[in-house]
Write a protein that holds these residues in place. Structure first.
Motif, PDB file in Angstrom:
ATOM      1  N   TYR A  32       0.824  -1.210   0.000  1.00 12.71           N
ATOM      2  CA  TYR A  32       0.000   0.000   0.000  1.00 12.71           C
ATOM      3  C   TYR A  32       0.855   1.256   0.000  1.00 12.71           C
ATOM      4  O   TYR A  32       1.866   1.344   0.726  1.00 12.71           O
ATOM      5  CB  TYR A  32      -0.903   0.044   1.222  1.00 12.71           C
ATOM      6  CG  TYR A  32      -2.039  -0.947   1.166  1.00 12.71           C
ATOM      7  CD1 TYR A  32      -1.933  -2.168   1.810  1.00 12.71           C
ATOM      8  CD2 TYR A  32      -3.210  -0.652   0.471  1.00 12.71           C
ATOM      9  CE1 TYR A  32      -2.975  -3.088   1.746  1.00 12.71           C
ATOM     10  CE2 TYR A  32      -4.249  -1.561   0.409  1.00 12.71           C
ATOM     11  CZ  TYR A  32      -4.124  -2.775   1.048  1.00 12.71           C
ATOM     12  OH  TYR A  32      -5.152  -3.673   0.988  1.00 12.71           O
ATOM     13  N   GLY A  33       0.433   2.235  -0.799  1.00  5.80           N
ATOM     14  CA  GLY A  33       0.998   3.566  -0.676  1.00  5.80           C
ATOM     15  C   GLY A  33       0.625   4.158   0.681  1.00  5.80           C
ATOM     16  O   GLY A  33      -0.344   3.722   1.322  1.00  5.80           O
ATOM     17  N   SER A  52       4.776   5.659  -2.809  1.00  2.00           N
ATOM     18  CA  SER A  52       4.223   4.425  -3.357  1.00  2.00           C
ATOM     19  C   SER A  52       4.601   3.226  -2.490  1.00  2.00           C
ATOM     20  O   SER A  52       5.494   3.307  -1.635  1.00  2.00           O
ATOM     21  CB  SER A  52       4.709   4.224  -4.794  1.00  2.00           C
ATOM     22  OG  SER A  52       6.121   4.135  -4.816  1.00  2.00           O
ATOM     23  N   TYR A  53       3.964   2.106  -2.749  1.00  3.57           N
ATOM     24  CA  TYR A  53       4.136   0.904  -1.932  1.00  3.57           C
ATOM     25  C   TYR A  53       5.596   0.433  -1.877  1.00  3.57           C
ATOM     26  O   TYR A  53       6.044  -0.084  -0.864  1.00  3.57           O
ATOM     27  CB  TYR A  53       3.257  -0.220  -2.460  1.00  3.57           C
ATOM     28  CG  TYR A  53       3.695  -0.775  -3.801  1.00  3.57           C
ATOM     29  CD1 TYR A  53       3.396  -0.101  -4.976  1.00  3.57           C
ATOM     30  CD2 TYR A  53       4.408  -1.956  -3.888  1.00  3.57           C
ATOM     31  CE1 TYR A  53       3.800  -0.589  -6.208  1.00  3.57           C
ATOM     32  CE2 TYR A  53       4.815  -2.463  -5.114  1.00  3.57           C
ATOM     33  CZ  TYR A  53       4.510  -1.764  -6.270  1.00  3.57           C
ATOM     34  OH  TYR A  53       4.921  -2.259  -7.492  1.00  3.57           O
ATOM     35  N   ASN A  57       8.079   6.097  -5.879  1.00  3.04           N
ATOM     36  CA  ASN A  57       7.343   7.279  -6.347  1.00  3.04           C
ATOM     37  C   ASN A  57       6.922   8.105  -5.135  1.00  3.04           C
ATOM     38  O   ASN A  57       6.325   7.581  -4.194  1.00  3.04           O
ATOM     39  CB  ASN A  57       6.116   6.843  -7.147  1.00  3.04           C
ATOM     40  CG  ASN A  57       5.492   7.975  -7.921  1.00  3.04           C
ATOM     41  OD1 ASN A  57       5.979   9.101  -7.922  1.00  3.04           O
ATOM     42  ND2 ASN A  57       4.391   7.688  -8.593  1.00  3.04           N
ATOM     43  N   GLU A  58       7.267   9.388  -5.161  1.00  4.39           N
ATOM     44  CA  GLU A  58       6.921  10.293  -4.073  1.00  4.39           C
ATOM     45  C   GLU A  58       6.300  11.551  -4.664  1.00  4.39           C
ATOM     46  O   GLU A  58       6.703  11.999  -5.749  1.00  4.39           O
ATOM     47  CB  GLU A  58       8.171  10.715  -3.283  1.00  4.39           C
ATOM     48  CG  GLU A  58       8.991   9.581  -2.723  1.00  4.39           C
ATOM     49  CD  GLU A  58      10.400  10.045  -2.353  1.00  4.39           C
ATOM     50  OE1 GLU A  58      11.307   9.203  -2.318  1.00  4.39           O
ATOM     51  OE2 GLU A  58      10.588  11.252  -2.105  1.00  4.39           O
ATOM     52  N   ASP A  99      -3.120   4.280   1.954  1.00  2.83           N
ATOM     53  CA  ASP A  99      -3.877   4.420   0.713  1.00  2.83           C
ATOM     54  C   ASP A  99      -4.954   3.332   0.641  1.00  2.83           C
ATOM     55  O   ASP A  99      -4.800   2.257   1.220  1.00  2.83           O
ATOM     56  CB  ASP A  99      -2.945   4.300  -0.489  1.00  2.83           C
ATOM     57  CG  ASP A  99      -3.556   4.888  -1.741  1.00  2.83           C
ATOM     58  OD1 ASP A  99      -4.255   4.143  -2.457  1.00  2.83           O
ATOM     59  OD2 ASP A  99      -3.375   6.099  -1.976  1.00  2.83           O
ATOM     60  N   ARG A 103      -1.302  -1.050  -4.158  1.00  2.74           N
ATOM     61  CA  ARG A 103      -0.322  -0.496  -5.099  1.00  2.74           C
ATOM     62  C   ARG A 103      -0.771   0.813  -5.733  1.00  2.74           C
ATOM     63  O   ARG A 103      -0.267   1.196  -6.792  1.00  2.74           O
ATOM     64  CB  ARG A 103       0.073  -1.526  -6.164  1.00  2.74           C
ATOM     65  CG  ARG A 103       0.717  -2.764  -5.570  1.00  2.74           C
ATOM     66  CD  ARG A 103       1.284  -3.715  -6.589  1.00  2.74           C
ATOM     67  NE  ARG A 103       1.864  -4.883  -5.916  1.00  2.74           N
ATOM     68  CZ  ARG A 103       1.186  -5.969  -5.575  1.00  2.74           C
ATOM     69  NH1 ARG A 103      -0.101  -6.061  -5.869  1.00  2.74           N
ATOM     70  NH2 ARG A 103       1.776  -6.962  -4.951  1.00  2.74           N
ATOM     71  N   GLY A 104      -1.675   1.488  -5.090  1.00  4.40           N
ATOM     72  CA  GLY A 104      -2.148   2.779  -5.590  1.00  4.40           C
ATOM     73  C   GLY A 104      -1.613   3.924  -4.766  1.00  4.40           C
ATOM     74  O   GLY A 104      -1.089   3.730  -3.654  1.00  4.40           O
ATOM     75  N   ILE A 105      -1.685   5.130  -5.325  1.00  8.00           N
ATOM     76  CA  ILE A 105      -1.413   6.341  -4.540  1.00  8.00           C
ATOM     77  C   ILE A 105      -2.542   7.320  -4.828  1.00  8.00           C
ATOM     78  O   ILE A 105      -2.398   8.266  -5.594  1.00  8.00           O
ATOM     79  CB  ILE A 105      -0.031   6.965  -4.815  1.00  8.00           C
ATOM     80  CG1 ILE A 105       0.247   7.113  -6.323  1.00  8.00           C
ATOM     81  CG2 ILE A 105       1.070   6.150  -4.174  1.00  8.00           C
ATOM     82  CD1 ILE A 105       1.472   7.985  -6.614  1.00  8.00           C
TER      83      ILE A 105
END
Lengths: 121, 107
Positions: A32-33, A52-53, A57-58, A99, A103-105
């Motif tokens: 999870y994000g 991100s998980y 990605n930030e 989140d 695997r989402g943000i």
């Protein structure tokens, strides 16, 4: 059950640094994000940052970009927020939040109880 | 950044009343909107996501209408546990942005 416990808040002078942590349990953290959201005294909610998980990605709010860094340690189920060059207007309760999608943000579905940060001389 | 304008900022209502809260986005956000409820001294709680999907355990008296830029949260019959502050959140674009909040208190 799902739990998010923030720590690391306190009183700090303007210009100094502080590192917040969020210990996660009760769910599979590494898929999870995770977000940080803050709330200044008597004010509304302000989204701060997301990671991100897998940590690749930030994204940041403009108000903290270049000063705050979000990170995570999936081996320890822990989220962090490194806050540098703190300003008086960073004073707030800081919440970590999970989140809602694997695997989402996107949006947040579960929040911790928050840790208070006061920036004052 | 997408600006979310929430109205009213506060309202007073009685148990059993129908209450509506509106969020207006500065640009189209499709159905990328969620609603949160926050009671004093506690963390926000997700009520509705993807514009109209109720989170598990949220009673059916909560509903949402609208799409694009103007989205309305309706509480069909206000209950004592509904007195709280409500926020909308758009996740259409980053940075995510919240509405300013609507405080619902007892008339």
């Amino acid at each position: 059950q799902m739990q998010l416990v923030e720590s690391g808040g306190g009183v700090v002078q303007p210009g100094r640094s502080l590192r917040l942590s969020c210990a996660a349990s009760g769910f599979t953290f590494d898929i999870y994000g995770m977000h940080w959201v803050r709330q200044a005294p008597g004010k509304g909610l302000e989204w701060v940052a997301v990671i991100s998980y897998d940590g690749t990605n930030e994204k940041y709010a403009d108000s903290v970009k270049g000063r705050f860094t979000i990170s995570r340690d999936n081996s320890k189920n822990t989220l962090h927020l490194q806050m540098n060059s703190l300003r008086v207007d960073d004073t707030a309760v800081y919440y970590c939040a999970k989140d809602w999608r694997i695997r989402g943000i996107g949006l947040m579905d579960y929040w911790g109880q928050g840790t208070r940060v006061t920036v004052s001389s | 950044a997408i600006q979310m304008t929430q109205s009213p900022a506060s309202l007073s209502a009685s148990v059993g009343d129908r209450v509506t809260i509106t969020c207006r986005a500065s640009q189209g956000i499709r159905n990328d909107l969620s609603w949160y409820q926050q009671k004093p001294g506690t963390a926000p709680k997700l009520l509705i996501y993807a514009a109209s999907s109720l989170q598990s355990g949220v009673p059916s008296r909560f509903s949402v209408s609208g799409f694009g830029t103007d989205i309305t949260l309706t509480i069909s019959s206000l209950q004592p546990e509904d007195f709280a502050t409500y926020y909308c959140l758009q996740d259409h674009n980053y940075p995510l942005t919240f509405g300013g909040g609507t405080k619902v208190d007892i008339k």
